[in-house]
Design a protein around this motif. Sequence first.
Motif, mmCIF file in Angstrom:
data_model
loop_
_atom_site.group_PDB
_atom_site.id
_atom_site.type_symbol
_atom_site.label_atom_id
_atom_site.label_comp_id
_atom_site.label_asym_id
_atom_site.label_seq_id
_atom_site.Cartn_x
_atom_site.Cartn_y
_atom_site.Cartn_z
ATOM 1 N N ALA A 30 -5.204 -2.636 1.204
ATOM 2 C CA ALA A 30 -4.856 -1.892 -0.007
ATOM 3 C C ALA A 30 -5.219 -0.429 0.175
ATOM 4 C CB ALA A 30 -5.583 -2.459 -1.220
ATOM 5 N N GLN A 31 -4.509 0.426 -0.537
ATOM 6 C CA GLN A 31 -4.787 1.859 -0.520
ATOM 7 C C GLN A 31 -4.336 2.460 -1.833
ATOM 8 O OE1 GLN A 31 -6.365 3.442 2.207
ATOM 9 N NE2 GLN A 31 -6.663 5.049 0.671
ATOM 10 N N ASN A 32 -5.205 3.182 -2.497
ATOM 11 C CA ASN A 32 -4.932 3.836 -3.777
ATOM 12 C C ASN A 32 -4.413 2.818 -4.789
ATOM 13 O OD1 ASN A 32 -4.815 5.780 -5.727
ATOM 14 N ND2 ASN A 32 -3.287 7.036 -4.719
ATOM 15 N N ALA A 33 -3.152 2.905 -5.216
ATOM 16 C CA ALA A 33 -2.630 1.983 -6.224
ATOM 17 C C ALA A 33 -1.682 0.945 -5.626
ATOM 18 C CB ALA A 33 -1.905 2.765 -7.317
ATOM 19 N N GLU A 34 -1.748 0.742 -4.315
ATOM 20 C CA GLU A 34 -0.855 -0.197 -3.650
ATOM 21 C C GLU A 34 -1.650 -1.227 -2.862
ATOM 22 O OE1 GLU A 34 2.905 2.131 -2.139
ATOM 23 O OE2 GLU A 34 1.150 3.449 -2.056
ATOM 24 N N LEU A 35 -1.082 -2.446 -2.792
ATOM 25 C CA LEU A 35 -1.735 -3.546 -2.088
ATOM 26 C C LEU A 35 -0.672 -4.307 -1.302
ATOM 27 C CD1 LEU A 35 -4.381 -5.948 -3.528
ATOM 28 C CD2 LEU A 35 -2.266 -6.932 -2.591
ATOM 29 N N TRP A 36 -1.050 -4.803 -0.130
ATOM 30 C CA TRP A 36 -0.147 -5.595 0.711
ATOM 31 C C TRP A 36 -0.750 -6.970 0.917
ATOM 32 C CZ3 TRP A 36 -0.843 -0.468 0.863
ATOM 33 C CH2 TRP A 36 0.300 0.350 0.908
ATOM 34 N N HIS A 57 -7.980 2.069 -4.612
ATOM 35 C CA HIS A 57 -8.466 1.306 -3.463
ATOM 36 C C HIS A 57 -8.855 2.272 -2.342
ATOM 37 C CE1 HIS A 57 -7.174 -2.782 -4.717
ATOM 38 N NE2 HIS A 57 -6.144 -2.181 -5.270
ATOM 39 N N ARG A 58 -10.034 2.111 -1.832
ATOM 40 C CA ARG A 58 -10.475 2.765 -0.599
ATOM 41 C C ARG A 58 -10.264 4.283 -0.619
ATOM 42 N NH1 ARG A 58 -7.894 1.902 3.607
ATOM 43 N NH2 ARG A 58 -9.631 1.870 5.078
ATOM 44 N N HIS A 59 -10.718 4.923 -1.672
ATOM 45 C CA HIS A 59 -10.620 6.387 -1.708
ATOM 46 C C HIS A 59 -11.356 6.963 -0.499
ATOM 47 C CE1 HIS A 59 -11.066 10.552 -2.952
ATOM 48 N NE2 HIS A 59 -10.189 10.329 -3.915
ATOM 49 N N LEU A 60 -10.738 7.933 0.160
ATOM 50 C CA LEU A 60 -11.285 8.455 1.419
ATOM 51 C C LEU A 60 -12.705 8.982 1.252
ATOM 52 C CD1 LEU A 60 -8.169 10.303 2.902
ATOM 53 C CD2 LEU A 60 -9.088 8.051 3.509
ATOM 54 N N LYS A 61 -12.988 9.650 0.155
ATOM 55 C CA LYS A 61 -14.330 10.201 -0.049
ATOM 56 C C LYS A 61 -15.349 9.077 -0.272
ATOM 57 C CE LYS A 61 -16.829 13.995 -2.035
ATOM 58 N NZ LYS A 61 -16.657 15.399 -2.426
ATOM 59 N N VAL A 411 4.684 6.349 -8.428
ATOM 60 C CA VAL A 411 4.275 4.950 -8.274
ATOM 61 C C VAL A 411 4.109 4.294 -9.644
ATOM 62 C CG1 VAL A 411 2.338 3.465 -7.581
ATOM 63 C CG2 VAL A 411 3.242 5.156 -5.981
ATOM 64 N N VAL A 412 3.553 5.021 -10.601
ATOM 65 C CA VAL A 412 3.390 4.478 -11.955
ATOM 66 C C VAL A 412 4.757 4.198 -12.575
ATOM 67 C CG1 VAL A 412 2.534 4.950 -14.281
ATOM 68 C CG2 VAL A 412 1.145 5.551 -12.294
ATOM 69 N N ASP A 413 5.693 5.124 -12.427
ATOM 70 C CA ASP A 413 7.048 4.904 -12.953
ATOM 71 C C ASP A 413 7.696 3.684 -12.301
ATOM 72 O OD1 ASP A 413 7.331 6.844 -14.911
ATOM 73 O OD2 ASP A 413 8.055 8.372 -13.510
ATOM 74 N N GLU A 414 7.491 3.522 -11.009
ATOM 75 C CA GLU A 414 8.036 2.360 -10.302
ATOM 76 C C GLU A 414 7.454 1.069 -10.880
ATOM 77 O OE1 GLU A 414 8.299 0.508 -5.749
ATOM 78 O OE2 GLU A 414 7.301 2.441 -6.097
ATOM 79 N N GLY A 415 6.161 1.076 -11.116
ATOM 80 C CA GLY A 415 5.522 -0.104 -11.686
ATOM 81 C C GLY A 415 6.003 -0.398 -13.091
#
Length: 431
Positions: A30-36, A57-61, A411-415
Amino acid sequence: MADLLSLQARRAKAVPRGLSTATTIFAARAQNAELWDMQGRRYIDFAGGISVLNTGHRHLKVMAAVEAQLKAYTHTCFQVVAYEPYVRLAERLNVLAPGDAPKKTILLTTGAEAIENAVKIARAHSGRPAVISFSGAFHGRTMMALALTGKVAPYKTGFGPFPTEVFHAPFPDGYRGVTPAQSLAAIEMLFKSSIDADDVAAIIIEPVQGEGGFNIAPFEFMRELRELCDRIGALLIADEIQTGFARTGKMFAIEHSGVVPDLIAIAKSLAGGFPLSGVIGRANIMDAVAPGGLGGTYAGNPVACAAALAVLDVIDEERLLERAQKLGAQIRGHLSAMAGQARFASIGDVRGLGAMVAMELVKDRETREPASDLAKTVVGKAAEKGLIIITCGMYGNVIRVMVPLTASAEVVDEGLAILEAALGEAIIDSR
């Protein structure tokens, strides 16, 4: 597909049925607002680990802070050997919490643990036994937290008896016809029928109910509740476990009302996906417990503390308080536009504070009869289309959105488009 079926079979064999899962998805990355998932299929995450991932998910900082801490030490138990990240995080939380009085913070592990300790602290400070909470409330799955929770199924079924000296009042819910005046009158009636006001240690409330259906406590009601607590000498505890850390457009949702609570229970998005919770409170109240009366082996784990410090930096640097307001407006605008269409007459209400937004599904807008089965169908169809979303509410008929605040507008609009399609199909199937 065979691999997924195998995983589901293994899960059924190894994990008790009491632990339910909203979807059949098994996460791979997962990364940010997406998951696989394990099959490589992409999903947009509107659940955020139940509002744990305000920073995604997994913010770089956050990951960098965790990696640095892992290289130093992972555990000492703060009660044996203290460490600076715990102290530094407590200092920052004390400053961020509303109110001018000096504050102190204890760090713990889970939201339920925060609630349990908030009650312990309130009782130790006041010398009183009773706690009042509200219908529809969810405060956790341990025994005192369950006693405070105002929803029976599935949380409390079969687990009683629960701790005594816990009383419930109706939560002010405008959509369901419960006014703030009625709620306050019910509390006053408790003082006549069930518990002396002088025996009440605290009143605990979620400024916006989470599991209860994203019901917003009217700001004036919060102010009147503060006055009531002051009048009877009880503490006001804000359960900010789901609402805290920028979700509503403020660091803590209670700030919208201008009310200063005595204690704040925190967890979920505090540490960006790592287990961490806490209680923030007025210093004199927090110090009511004698040395050794508070603690926990894993409480305030140093890796989680490092993650939380990075989360606070991200909230500030990426201006997530402002982002939550914009994101909330985007989500509410889309859901409200849907509600205005004849084909979506099943949307009875759209509500939210900041980016804590939900829509309540009903069978009929006049009777407001809950459409629980419809909501369940929407969750399944959304997952089939690549959107992770979950329900809440006393009747399980409320669809809630807890997308990471770091998600892009695209991404929010897509969701939201997937959610709209899922609801449309679910309505057709229900006819």
